[in-house]
Design a protein around this motif. Structure first.
Motif, PDB file in Angstrom:
ATOM      1  N   ALA A  43       0.833  -1.550  -0.025  1.00  0.00           N
ATOM      2  CA  ALA A  43       0.259   0.312   0.604  1.00  0.00           C
ATOM      3  C   ALA A  43       1.040   0.982   0.117  1.00  0.00           C
ATOM      4  O   ALA A  43       0.362   2.166  -0.013  1.00  0.00           O
ATOM      5  N   GLU A  44       2.485   1.102   0.380  1.00  0.00           N
ATOM      6  CA  GLU A  44       3.458   2.131   0.968  1.00  0.00           C
ATOM      7  C   GLU A  44       4.058   2.450  -0.407  1.00  0.00           C
ATOM      8  O   GLU A  44       5.145   2.714  -0.381  1.00  0.00           O
ATOM      9  N   LEU A  45       3.747   2.209  -1.818  1.00  0.00           N
ATOM     10  CA  LEU A  45       4.836   2.369  -2.666  1.00  0.00           C
ATOM     11  C   LEU A  45       5.870   3.784  -2.836  1.00  0.00           C
ATOM     12  O   LEU A  45       4.253   4.667  -3.044  1.00  0.00           O
ATOM     13  N   LYS A  46       6.476   3.887  -2.944  1.00  0.00           N
ATOM     14  CA  LYS A  46       6.988   5.210  -3.656  1.00  0.00           C
ATOM     15  C   LYS A  46       8.565   5.349  -5.328  1.00  0.00           C
ATOM     16  O   LYS A  46       8.863   4.143  -4.538  1.00  0.00           O
ATOM     17  N   VAL A  47       7.319   6.190  -5.483  1.00  0.00           N
ATOM     18  CA  VAL A  47       8.791   5.900  -6.440  1.00  0.00           C
ATOM     19  C   VAL A  47      10.729   6.515  -6.002  1.00  0.00           C
ATOM     20  O   VAL A  47      11.186   6.874  -4.724  1.00  0.00           O
ATOM     21  N   GLY A  48      11.648   5.406  -6.392  1.00  0.00           N
ATOM     22  CA  GLY A  48      12.438   4.716  -6.420  1.00  0.00           C
ATOM     23  C   GLY A  48      12.402   3.372  -5.582  1.00  0.00           C
ATOM     24  O   GLY A  48      13.696   2.809  -5.042  1.00  0.00           O
ATOM     25  N   ASP A  49      11.818   2.920  -4.648  1.00  0.00           N
ATOM     26  CA  ASP A  49      11.219   1.687  -3.941  1.00  0.00           C
ATOM     27  C   ASP A  49      11.418   0.471  -5.378  1.00  0.00           C
ATOM     28  O   ASP A  49      11.376   0.584  -5.796  1.00  0.00           O
ATOM     29  N   VAL A  50      12.048  -1.053  -4.527  1.00  0.00           N
ATOM     30  CA  VAL A  50      12.101  -1.965  -5.456  1.00  0.00           C
ATOM     31  C   VAL A  50      11.221  -3.261  -5.808  1.00  0.00           C
ATOM     32  O   VAL A  50      10.866  -3.088  -4.072  1.00  0.00           O
ATOM     33  N   ILE A  51       9.935  -3.607  -6.607  1.00  0.00           N
ATOM     34  CA  ILE A  51       9.166  -4.255  -6.194  1.00  0.00           C
ATOM     35  C   ILE A  51      10.209  -5.987  -6.415  1.00  0.00           C
ATOM     36  O   ILE A  51      10.765  -5.838  -7.454  1.00  0.00           O
ATOM     37  N   VAL A  52      10.183  -6.535  -5.448  1.00  0.00           N
ATOM     38  CA  VAL A  52      10.686  -8.153  -5.850  1.00  0.00           C
ATOM     39  C   VAL A  52       9.562  -9.036  -6.314  1.00  0.00           C
ATOM     40  O   VAL A  52       8.536  -9.351  -5.653  1.00  0.00           O
ATOM     41  N   TRP A  53       9.764  -9.197  -7.526  1.00  0.00           N
ATOM     42  CA  TRP A  53       8.313 -10.080  -8.098  1.00  0.00           C
ATOM     43  C   TRP A  53       9.205 -11.184  -8.245  1.00  0.00           C
ATOM     44  O   TRP A  53      10.006 -11.715  -8.546  1.00  0.00           O
ATOM     45  N   ARG A  54       8.369 -12.517  -7.258  1.00  0.00           N
ATOM     46  CA  ARG A  54       8.577 -13.502  -7.397  1.00  0.00           C
ATOM     47  C   ARG A  54       7.617 -14.464  -7.409  1.00  0.00           C
ATOM     48  O   ARG A  54       6.338 -14.679  -7.614  1.00  0.00           O
ATOM     49  N   ALA A  65       2.726  -3.700 -17.187  1.00  0.00           N
ATOM     50  CA  ALA A  65       1.988  -2.450 -17.158  1.00  0.00           C
ATOM     51  C   ALA A  65       0.807  -2.237 -18.181  1.00  0.00           C
ATOM     52  O   ALA A  65       1.800  -2.303 -19.359  1.00  0.00           O
ATOM     53  N   ARG A  66      -0.298  -2.283 -18.259  1.00  0.00           N
ATOM     54  CA  ARG A  66      -1.407  -1.633 -19.238  1.00  0.00           C
ATOM     55  C   ARG A  66      -0.751  -0.569 -19.681  1.00  0.00           C
ATOM     56  O   ARG A  66      -0.717  -0.121 -21.238  1.00  0.00           O
ATOM     57  N   ASP A  67       0.113   0.228 -19.130  1.00  0.00           N
ATOM     58  CA  ASP A  67       0.621   1.717 -19.572  1.00  0.00           C
ATOM     59  C   ASP A  67       1.667   1.209 -20.291  1.00  0.00           C
ATOM     60  O   ASP A  67       2.879   2.738 -21.045  1.00  0.00           O
ATOM     61  N   LYS A  68       2.574   0.441 -20.245  1.00  0.00           N
ATOM     62  CA  LYS A  68       3.782  -0.219 -20.961  1.00  0.00           C
ATOM     63  C   LYS A  68       4.861   0.453 -19.980  1.00  0.00           C
ATOM     64  O   LYS A  68       5.674   0.547 -20.745  1.00  0.00           O
ATOM     65  N   SER A  69       4.648   1.077 -18.594  1.00  0.00           N
ATOM     66  CA  SER A  69       6.150   1.428 -18.551  1.00  0.00           C
ATOM     67  C   SER A  69       6.525   0.340 -17.427  1.00  0.00           C
ATOM     68  O   SER A  69       8.026   0.838 -17.183  1.00  0.00           O
ATOM     69  N   PHE A  70       6.827  -0.304 -17.614  1.00  0.00           N
ATOM     70  CA  PHE A  70       7.236  -2.531 -17.757  1.00  0.00           C
ATOM     71  C   PHE A  70       6.590  -3.084 -18.026  1.00  0.00           C
ATOM     72  O   PHE A  70       5.404  -3.481 -17.715  1.00  0.00           O
ATOM     73  N   ASP A  71       7.532  -3.956 -18.401  1.00  0.00           N
ATOM     74  CA  ASP A  71       7.827  -5.658 -18.230  1.00  0.00           C
ATOM     75  C   ASP A  71       7.905  -6.148 -17.632  1.00  0.00           C
ATOM     76  O   ASP A  71       8.925  -6.969 -18.516  1.00  0.00           O
ATOM     77  N   VAL A  72       8.254  -7.297 -17.023  1.00  0.00           N
ATOM     78  CA  VAL A  72       9.119  -8.339 -16.351  1.00  0.00           C
ATOM     79  C   VAL A  72       8.938  -9.281 -17.061  1.00  0.00           C
ATOM     80  O   VAL A  72       7.388 -10.505 -16.613  1.00  0.00           O
ATOM     81  N   ASP A  73       9.550 -10.062 -17.389  1.00  0.00           N
ATOM     82  CA  ASP A  73       8.677 -11.784 -17.751  1.00  0.00           C
ATOM     83  C   ASP A  73       9.939 -12.370 -16.457  1.00  0.00           C
ATOM     84  O   ASP A  73      10.726 -12.551 -16.004  1.00  0.00           O
ATOM     85  N   LEU A  74       8.614 -13.980 -15.861  1.00  0.00           N
ATOM     86  CA  LEU A  74       9.027 -14.274 -14.418  1.00  0.00           C
ATOM     87  C   LEU A  74       9.079 -15.855 -14.657  1.00  0.00           C
ATOM     88  O   LEU A  74       8.226 -16.010 -14.975  1.00  0.00           O
ATOM     89  N   PRO A  75      10.140 -16.101 -15.095  1.00  0.00           N
ATOM     90  CA  PRO A  75       9.986 -17.971 -15.309  1.00  0.00           C
ATOM     91  C   PRO A  75      10.379 -18.558 -14.202  1.00  0.00           C
ATOM     92  O   PRO A  75       9.883 -17.799 -12.728  1.00  0.00           O
ATOM     93  N   PRO A  76       9.094 -20.634 -14.100  1.00  0.00           N
ATOM     94  CA  PRO A  76       8.636 -20.964 -13.410  1.00  0.00           C
ATOM     95  C   PRO A  76      10.301 -20.204 -12.234  1.00  0.00           C
ATOM     96  O   PRO A  76      11.888 -20.814 -12.897  1.00  0.00           O
ATOM     97  N   LYS A  77       9.633 -20.022 -11.023  1.00  0.00           N
ATOM     98  CA  LYS A  77      10.493 -20.260  -9.846  1.00  0.00           C
ATOM     99  C   LYS A  77      11.784 -19.286  -9.377  1.00  0.00           C
ATOM    100  O   LYS A  77      13.027 -19.265  -9.064  1.00  0.00           O
ATOM    101  N   ALA A  78      11.158 -18.357 -10.728  1.00  0.00           N
ATOM    102  CA  ALA A  78      12.371 -17.007 -10.158  1.00  0.00           C
ATOM    103  C   ALA A  78      11.407 -15.587  -9.476  1.00  0.00           C
ATOM    104  O   ALA A  78      10.619 -15.734  -9.125  1.00  0.00           O
ATOM    105  N   GLU A  79      13.035 -15.007  -9.577  1.00  0.00           N
ATOM    106  CA  GLU A  79      12.649 -13.180  -9.509  1.00  0.00           C
ATOM    107  C   GLU A  79      13.387 -12.589  -9.881  1.00  0.00           C
ATOM    108  O   GLU A  79      14.501 -12.658  -9.953  1.00  0.00           O
ATOM    109  N   VAL A  80      12.346 -11.216 -10.020  1.00  0.00           N
ATOM    110  CA  VAL A  80      12.807  -9.974 -10.694  1.00  0.00           C
ATOM    111  C   VAL A  80      13.060  -9.129  -9.617  1.00  0.00           C
ATOM    112  O   VAL A  80      11.687  -8.768  -9.201  1.00  0.00           O
ATOM    113  N   ARG A  81      14.237  -8.109  -9.514  1.00  0.00           N
ATOM    114  CA  ARG A  81      13.851  -6.367  -9.177  1.00  0.00           C
ATOM    115  C   ARG A  81      13.237  -5.586 -10.092  1.00  0.00           C
ATOM    116  O   ARG A  81      13.814  -5.910 -10.896  1.00  0.00           O
ATOM    117  N   MET A  82      12.740  -4.862  -9.425  1.00  0.00           N
ATOM    118  CA  MET A  82      12.130  -3.705 -10.508  1.00  0.00           C
ATOM    119  C   MET A  82      11.906  -2.532 -10.112  1.00  0.00           C
ATOM    120  O   MET A  82      11.532  -2.395  -8.778  1.00  0.00           O
TER     121      MET A  82
END
Length: 108
Positions: A43-54, A65-82
Motif C-alpha cells: 500500500a505504501e509504494l514510492k518512486v525509488g522503491d524496489v519490487i521483487v517479483w517472485r 503494465a497496461r501503460d507499458k511502463s514495465f514488462d517483467v518476465d518471470l520464469p517458473p521459480k524465479a524472481e526479478v527486482r524492479m
C-alpha cells in the motif's frame, strides 16, 4: 581528552541527526505469484522503491503494465527486482494469463 574530542562529538551528533531527519529511503517490497494469482501489492509504494517479483508457480508469468511502463518476465521459480520510476496508478497483468491482474499505487 584532546582539543578535538568535543568537535568529534558534535560531528557525530550532526551525522546522526541528518540520518534520522525523516528523509525517506527506498524500500524493498515483494509481490509473489502463487496458484495463478498475484499477491497483494504493498500500500505504501514510492518512486525509488524496489519490487521483487517472485514467481512461485510452475508456469511462466509476466508482470506487464497496461501503460507499458514495465514488462517483467518471470520464469517458473524465479524472481526479478524492479525499481519504481514514476508515480501514479498502474494496472498490470500477465501476458500469458490475462485474468491475472493487479494494481500499483505509487506516490512521489
Amino acid at each position: 581528552m584532546g582539543p578535538f574530542t568535543n568537535l568529534r562529538r558534535v560531528s557525530i551528533l550532526v551525522i546522526l541527526a541528518a540520518a534520522s531527519s525523516g528523509v525517506a529511503s527506498a524500500a524493498d517490497y515483494e509481490i509473489a505469484i502463487e496458484k495463478m494469482k498475484f499477491g497483494a501489492a504493498p500500500a505504501e509504494l514510492k518512486v525509488g522503491d524496489v519490487i521483487v517479483w517472485r514467481n512461485d508457480d510452475i508456469f511462466r508469468h509476466t508482470a506487464t503494465a497496461r501503460d507499458k511502463s514495465f514488462d517483467v518476465d518471470l520464469p517458473p521459480k524465479a524472481e526479478v527486482r524492479m525499481t519504481i520510476s514514476k508515480a501514479g496508478m498502474v494496472d498490470y497483468y500477465c501476458r500469458f494469463h490475462p485474468a491475472m491482474v493487479g494494481k500499483l499505487d505509487v506516490r512521489q
